[in-house]
Design an enzyme around this catalytic site. Structure first.
Site, PDB file in Angstrom:
ATOM      1  CG  HIS A  53      -1.945  -0.993   1.268  1.00  0.00           C
ATOM      2  ND1 HIS A  53      -3.057  -0.871   2.068  1.00  0.00           N
ATOM      3  CD2 HIS A  53      -2.093  -2.164   0.597  1.00  0.00           C
ATOM      4  CE1 HIS A  53      -3.845  -1.919   1.891  1.00  0.00           C
ATOM      5  NE2 HIS A  53      -3.281  -2.721   1.010  1.00  0.00           N
ATOM      6  CD  GLU A  55      -1.940   3.880   3.183  1.00  0.00           C
ATOM      7  OE1 GLU A  55      -1.724   3.786   1.964  1.00  0.00           O
ATOM      8  OE2 GLU A  55      -3.084   3.902   3.673  1.00  0.00           O
ATOM      9  CB  CYS A  83      -6.573  -0.334   5.124  1.00  0.00           C
ATOM     10  SG  CYS A  83      -4.854  -0.908   5.107  1.00  0.00           S
ATOM     11  CB  CYS A  86      -1.948   1.658   6.225  1.00  0.00           C
ATOM     12  SG  CYS A  86      -1.434   0.812   4.700  1.00  0.00           S
TER      13      CYS A  86
END
Length: 158
Positions: A53, A55, A83, A86
């Protein structure tokens, strides 16, 4: 010092790079002391890793840049609400502040479904700033998915 909008525009640039690769257009930037120390975009499809992801990748890059897993004093800018994975990484890496654009009502863990990042039961909490350039962040995602649906519809015609 530059504005939240400035740094979010850099995250939007990263999201654009993701879209060009066929990735979900999410971008992230990590800033410390007014300096961008990391930039990343989604790469899950490209490198076939569930943790790729934007981040998450940006925080890993920031840790390498700083030479420590502790991201104290850092602000994470991300185009979509983080999410659960993260958000957990944000808490565990001790990021000071998270600024995001679009809310994620189906998977967001920074205020939508839950607020893991500011949960008082956690050993660390980050300040959350919501909705920075939200329209632009949201439109980028909507356009991507609309185009994807249209492409799949065309493919199914043949």
């Amino acid at each position: 010092m530059r504005s939240h909008e400035y740094y979010m525009s850099l995250a939007l640039d990263e999201a654009y790079q993701a879209a060009k690769k066929g990735e979900v257009p999410i971008g992230a930037v990590v800033v410390k002391d007014g300096r961008v120390i990391a930039r990343a975009h989604n790469l899950r499809e490209t490198i076939q890793l569930p943790t790729a992801h934007a981040e998450h990748l940006a925080m890993e890059q920031a840790a390498r840049e700083l030479g420590t897993w502790r991201l104290e004093g850092c602000t994470l800018y991300v185009t979509l609400e983080p999410c659960v994975m993260c958000s957990g990484t944000i808490v565990m890496s001790r990021v000071d502040q998270v600024v995001y654009g679009a809310e994620d009502p189906k998977g967001g863990c920074s205020g939508s479904l839950m607020n893991l990042i500011e949960d008082s039961r956690m050993n660390h909490r980050a300040k959350v700033v919501k909705g920075v350039l939200a329209y632009s962040c949201s439109q980028q995602l909507k356009t991507f998915f609309k185009t994807l649906r249209q492409r799949k519809k065309q493919e199914n015609k043949f």
